[in-house]
Design an enzyme around this catalytic site. Sequence first.
Site, PDB file in Angstrom:
ATOM      1  N   LYS A 178       0.852  -1.201   0.000  1.00 50.97           N
ATOM      2  CA  LYS A 178       0.000   0.000   0.000  1.00 50.97           C
ATOM      3  C   LYS A 178       0.885   1.247   0.000  1.00 50.97           C
ATOM      4  O   LYS A 178       0.578   2.246  -0.661  1.00 50.97           O
ATOM      5  CB  LYS A 178      -0.924  -0.033   1.229  1.00 50.97           C
ATOM      6  CG  LYS A 178      -1.815   1.194   1.403  1.00 50.97           C
ATOM      7  CD  LYS A 178      -2.914   1.211   0.385  1.00 50.97           C
ATOM      8  CE  LYS A 178      -3.974   2.287   0.490  1.00 50.97           C
ATOM      9  NZ  LYS A 178      -3.826   3.438   1.264  1.00 50.97           N
ATOM     10  N   GLU A 260       0.388  14.095   3.867  1.00 50.31           N
ATOM     11  CA  GLU A 260       1.015  12.956   4.555  1.00 50.31           C
ATOM     12  C   GLU A 260       2.350  12.581   3.901  1.00 50.31           C
ATOM     13  O   GLU A 260       2.773  11.431   3.974  1.00 50.31           O
ATOM     14  CB  GLU A 260       0.058  11.767   4.551  1.00 50.31           C
ATOM     15  CG  GLU A 260      -1.166  12.010   5.412  1.00 50.31           C
ATOM     16  CD  GLU A 260      -2.056  10.786   5.502  1.00 50.31           C
ATOM     17  OE1 GLU A 260      -2.144  10.190   6.581  1.00 50.31           O
ATOM     18  OE2 GLU A 260      -2.663  10.440   4.485  1.00 50.31           O
TER      19      GLU A 260
HETATM   20  O1  KPL Z   1      -5.071   5.623  -0.615  1.00 50.49           O
HETATM   21  C1  KPL Z   1      -5.254   6.385  -1.534  1.00 50.49           C
HETATM   22  C2  KPL Z   1      -5.173   7.837  -1.240  1.00 50.49           C
HETATM   23  O2  KPL Z   1      -5.672   8.638  -2.006  1.00 50.49           O
HETATM   24  O3  KPL Z   1      -4.574   8.160  -0.188  1.00 50.49           O
HETATM   25  C3  KPL Z   1      -5.474   5.842  -2.919  1.00 50.49           C
HETATM   26  C4  KPL Z   1      -5.540   4.319  -2.864  1.00 50.49           C
HETATM   27  C5  KPL Z   1      -4.344   6.275  -3.805  1.00 50.49           C
HETATM   28  C6  KPL Z   1      -6.786   6.224  -3.521  1.00 50.49           C
HETATM   29  O4  KPL Z   1      -6.825   7.521  -3.947  1.00 50.49           O
END
Ligand code: KPL
Length: 300
Positions: A178, A260
């Site tokens: 992720k 972030e």
């Molecule tokens: O987690 C996401 C985010 O925007 O922070 C994704 C998976 C990229 C979806 O926009």
Amino acid sequence: MEIVVFGAGSLGSLLGGLLASEHRVTLVGRDPHVSTIRSEGLSITGRFDRTVAPEATTDGAGLAADLVVVTVKSFDTEDAARTLATGEFDVALSVQNGIGNEETLSKHLDCPVLAGTATYGARLDSPGHVDCTGHGELTLGPRDGGVSSVAKDVAEAFTAADIEANAVPDMSRKLWEKLAVNAGINPVTALSRVRNGVLGEGSASEISRTAAVETAHVARAEGADLSSHTVLSRIDAVIDATARNQSSMYQDVLAGRRTEIEAINGAVLERAEVHGIDVPVNRTLTALIRAWERENTDKK
Ligand code: KPL
């Protein structure tokens, strides 16, 4: 099940709103979102279409529930953990960007802390209204690996509420996967002010994919079994599933908020340095977003 969702931003509101169809949910967030939910309910549009009436509060101290789902921004995890420590929960689940959130929660909470990742796209259109812009899934499990009955029960609670959720034994690898996806998509969409789907092709897509591959390299040095091939097919799948979505970092930049970046590409840089790995694309993206933040936010 009694569930507290701590962090009624876009993802927290979507998950909390869907959970509220099946469980007793309390959303902890900010005004005017909270007061609108109290007076008019929370409406969900896009992939789902419903209005629900969860409890909502701006004060997260002293709450008790079977499950607390933590969805605050990664730079707020420490504060959230201190507040949650004044309440009582059987289990906590972090569904946040970046790595290290579960460790921070575990330092303060007595209950088991599960790690989770979600690939849903969500956007807070206006107070009391969240738009689901991409259908995804929730993956969760003990942060140190293995399968636990607690993780299975939590996954079932989400599934009962129409949220595709799976308890998996290899969350550490999933968190790195992720992270690679976020390292590729978030800063590139934020800097070029485009929706995720634009990264499906072109040179911005190459930058995203290279940032993800660099992250997989660092993940392997950290002991995670994550191939470049896996992250490339994952980032393609997420771009496709969330094509209409503005990434969370793009939403932060549009709103003039702190991003972030430190928990995503900044974390990749930090771990890369420990292992002596060069990650030029992550370094460049971090520098550009940091420069934007210096000029546009007070990092509050
Ligand atoms: O987690 C996401 C985010 O925007 O922070 C994704 C998976 C990229 C979806 O926009």
